[in-house]
Design an enzyme around this catalytic site. Structure first.
Site, PDB file in Angstrom:
ATOM      1  N   HIS A 485       0.841  -1.203   0.000  1.00  0.00           N
ATOM      2  CA  HIS A 485       0.000   0.000   0.000  1.00  0.00           C
ATOM      3  C   HIS A 485       0.873   1.250   0.000  1.00  0.00           C
ATOM      4  O   HIS A 485       2.007   1.234   0.477  1.00  0.00           O
ATOM      5  CB  HIS A 485      -0.931   0.008   1.205  1.00  0.00           C
ATOM      6  CG  HIS A 485      -2.128  -0.856   1.017  1.00  0.00           C
ATOM      7  ND1 HIS A 485      -3.414  -0.425   1.266  1.00  0.00           N
ATOM      8  CD2 HIS A 485      -2.253  -2.135   0.585  1.00  0.00           C
ATOM      9  CE1 HIS A 485      -4.269  -1.398   1.011  1.00  0.00           C
ATOM     10  NE2 HIS A 485      -3.578  -2.457   0.587  1.00  0.00           N
ATOM     11  N   GLU A 510     -11.467   2.832   1.224  1.00  0.00           N
ATOM     12  CA  GLU A 510     -11.278   3.434   2.537  1.00  0.00           C
ATOM     13  C   GLU A 510     -11.666   4.901   2.574  1.00  0.00           C
ATOM     14  O   GLU A 510     -12.019   5.436   3.631  1.00  0.00           O
ATOM     15  CB  GLU A 510      -9.827   3.271   2.975  1.00  0.00           C
ATOM     16  CG  GLU A 510      -8.829   4.023   2.114  1.00  0.00           C
ATOM     17  CD  GLU A 510      -7.383   3.735   2.493  1.00  0.00           C
ATOM     18  OE1 GLU A 510      -7.164   2.822   3.308  1.00  0.00           O
ATOM     19  OE2 GLU A 510      -6.488   4.414   1.971  1.00  0.00           O
TER      20      GLU A 510
END
Length: 705
Positions: A485, A510
């Site tokens: 990520h 998210e």
């Protein structure tokens, strides 16, 4: 004819032949299918290329070349020679969207010599039926060894003012919302300034955009520009010229403003241009994968297992619990021990709850974030030594949880947040990976939230590109799967490192947790044409509670329907797919959750059925080693009907399709959780009409009767 005349003719012919060898033509052409490439040296010896699709101009004559500290290699060349070869092979990925991938291309290598310096430079072109890739190669030579790349002259001159689907050319993040506009309208100033939900933003060029860049012309031509095999080089962005017809390569610099440090012989990444008059062909292209090197994993890849995983993550994102154990690093008792806040999510009891949920649902993995000491004292501090990647908080029992998970047939997935301190992670990588092997973690999710250390480097610069590869190599050494990520966007390296299974490198689900803007309904219809062109994305789909999920923000909601969240498991590909929501929210919809439990994560075949960037995507995939097919269809803010021709099914066999669709009154804003499930018989001659509500989707599981 006398012998003297014969000798004279022979000598004259030999002279002409020798002259042809010494002075080759300065134009080289190649083609594959409808795609045509032309390479030229202009009157100043400047290399340039052009690309056509049939009679349609795709890339007008555009500049090529490198600029080194040792000299500019973008004009003053002589063409020494060129070589042309063809390739037609098929290879099998360890995992992926297809069991077999065909690599058919024509390769042309032009060998150039710089007239004033004598430097040699090769430009390698590969022409596929769906586009062109090219890169620069510096051969080994006596007078040029160590090189500093200060710029690249690569350009992409377009025949018109194309519609573009873009995000700013930021050195440190790929997590912006997408803008759809004409090239003439590109100005990222306001978007960068207003994107305060992104922690680190560095965008000095207001007319720069990221790749993959998706373009659509008024003539119906689709062009996708990206790169492949990004190794030992900075990421390429694109600067949009004032007239908006010229896109110029712009490389991410280091702390000194240089772009790359290389040593001959070397080569750059491939610059890729995928072209079609059909949007579906863009998504079906395997050109970027084909431009990467074969797997380095060896013969034994049985440990590389695509999987779904749950996780103690969404409750942290939504503010129900925290990554940190205490409220602050100085919140300690008299003995200097951290005082627990009572909101720490990665505690033994809570993790066991997720393990139980995974076991009962047939989900192989559980990701645990926030388990290790250090979370109180890093965000925004640009601190180097934050985590040691092996010391748990007092309420996280590593041994007990490993044993509990193993007894339930579940794997715990490691989380290594680096806080952007890549130097610290590199010092501790062997320790971290030995810890994973000791406690049976088959996969790790890495993170790079924050400004990079070494200070002055960027997420997408050469130093960090090399770091990400070093992590993939270390994970390969320890037989651990990798999900990175906040890393540079993928360029097909999952072929070379099949343990590097997923990346974030984009605006994921998210953002619906911690910002009211979230992701617009069209967002997921753009991602397949942009971020996903380079490789799988850990988008974290599967949210079922679509309103009122965020602590302190009762009006916050996702901009999708529940059926669309199901469809994302098919349309946004990843061999590591998160089952992202809280267990209780899945238990509230057991019938819809059935699709998530059954959907595959590894595929034998993929069919792009319908697609238009920013509007809709419908994809069918066949599960690896099974007769089952899964279909995902999604739309933007407009309702529509997806039409599915089932001709991909095996002829003569009867199937049953279970359809998870938006209810008649569903709407992403007003009624997002309304869905309907129905079953219909289908075969290879069937056609399905599948209604999608505004911001909605449809998911289908087709199984043999």
């Amino acid at each position: 004819m006398t012998k003297l005349k014969q000798v004279l003719y022979l000598l004259a012919g030999l002279a002409l032949w020798q002259h042809a060898i010494a002075q080759p033509a300065a134009r080289v052409k190649a083609a594959m299918g409808k795609v045509q490439l032309q390479f030229d040296l202009d009157k100043e010896g400047a290399p340039q290329y052009a690309v056509w699709l049939g009679n349609q101009k795709a890339i007008l004559p555009s500049a090529l070349g490198l600029v080194l500290q040792q000299g500019a290699l973008n004009k003053g060349f002589t063409l020494l020679s060129s070589t042309t070869t063809t390739t037609d092979t098929t290879w099998q990925p360890v995992w992926g969207e297809q069991a077999n991938i065909t690599d058919k291309h024509t390769q042309v290598v032009v060998h150039l010599q710089h007239q004033s310096t004598g430097y040699l430079l090769d430009i390698v072109f590969r022409v596929f039926a769906d586009g062109v890739g090219f890169r620069y190669q510096m051969p080994q030579q006596k007078n040029l060894l160590h090189c500093v790349v200060t710029d690249e002259s690569t350009a992409f001159r377009l025949p018109g003012n194309y519609k573009a689907f873009w995000i700013p050319g930021d050195y440190d993040t790929n997590e912006y919302e997408y803008t759809t506009s004409r090239l003439t309208e590109i100005d990222n100033t306001a978007l960068v300034k207003n994107s305060t939900d992104i922690a680190v933003r560095v965008t000095p060029d207001n007319r720069s955009v990221q790749t993959p860049l998706m373009l659509k012309g008024d003539d119906g031509l689709y062009i996708n520009i990206h790169e492949a095999a990004l190794i030992n080089y900075p990421a390429m962005q694109l600067h949009v010229s004032a007239d908006s017809l010229l896109l110029r390569a712009s490389l991410v610099p280091d702390a000194y403003g240089n772009k790359a440090y290389v040593q001959a012989p070397f080569h750059t990444p491939w610059r890729t241009i995928i072209i079609s008059d059909k949007a579906t062909d863009i998504l079906a292209s395997k050109m970027i994968l084909n431009l990467n090197e074969p797997s380095k994993a060896g013969a034994n890849t049985s440990w590389i297992q695509p999987m779904k995983f749950a996780g103690v993550w969404w409750e942290m994102q939504t503010g129900l619990s925290t990554w940190s154990y205490a409220t602050a690093p100085d919140n300690t008792d008299a003995q200097g021990h951290l005082i627990p806040s009572g909101k720490h999510g990665a505690n033994t009891a809570n993790v066991k709850r997720y393990i139980d949920f995974a076991a009962e649902s047939g989900i192989p993995g559980v990701l645990v974030e926030g388990w290790n000491v250090g979370w109180e004292d890093w965000f925004g501090n640009w601190k180097e030594n934050v985590f040691d990647f092996v010391t748990p908080y007092p309420d996280f029992d590593v041994t007990a949880l490993q044993q509990y998970a193993a007894a339930k047939g579940v794997h715990l997935i490691m989380h290594n947040e680096t806080s952007g301190s890549a130097t610290n992670y590199e010092r501790n990588m062997d320790t971290a990976f030995r810890f994973m092997k000791q406690f049976g973690y088959p996969a790790v999710k890495t993170g790079y939230v924050g400004k990079i250390i070494p200070r002055g480097e960027h997420h997408d610069g050469q130093w960090m590109v090399n770091h990400y590869e070093r992590v993939a190599q270390k994970a390969l050494q320890y037989q651990v799967m990798l999900d990175a990520h906040e890393a540079v966007r993928p360029t097909g390296l999952q072929r070379t490192y099949p343990n590097w299974m997923a990346c974030e490198a984009g605006r994921g689900n998210e953002y619906n947790a911690f910002t009211n803007n979230g992701n617009a309904p069209e967002h997921e219809t753009i991602l397949p044409f942009t971020r996903l062109m380079g490789g799988p994305m850990d988008y974290t789909p599967g949210i079922f509670k679509l309103k009122g999920y965020a602590a302190g923000a009762p009006d916050r909601q996702l901009h999708t329907t529940l059926a669309k969240q199901l469809a994302l498991y098919v349309t946004i590909y990843s061999p590591l797919q998160m089952v992202s929501d809280l267990p209780e929210n899945y238990r509230a919809h057991p019938d819809a959750f059935r699709f998530i439990k059954e959907v595959a994560v590894d595929w034998d075949d993929t069919k792009i059925l319908e697609a238009e960037p920013g509007d809709y995507v419908t994809i069918a995939r066949k599960a690896k080693g099974k007769p089952d097919w899964f279909i995902g269809g999604i739309t933007d803010e407009n309702s529509r009907v997806a039409t599915v021709n089932c001709s991909f099914l095996e002829k003569g066999k009867q199937y049953q399709a279970t359809i998870y669709e938006d209810a008649a009154n569903a709407h992403w804003k007003n009624n997002p959780e309304a869905y309907h499930i129905r079953t219909v018989p289908v075969n290879s001659e069937s056609k399905l009409s599948l209604p999608l509500s505004a911001g909605g989707g449809v998911a289908v599981h087709i199984a043999l009767k």
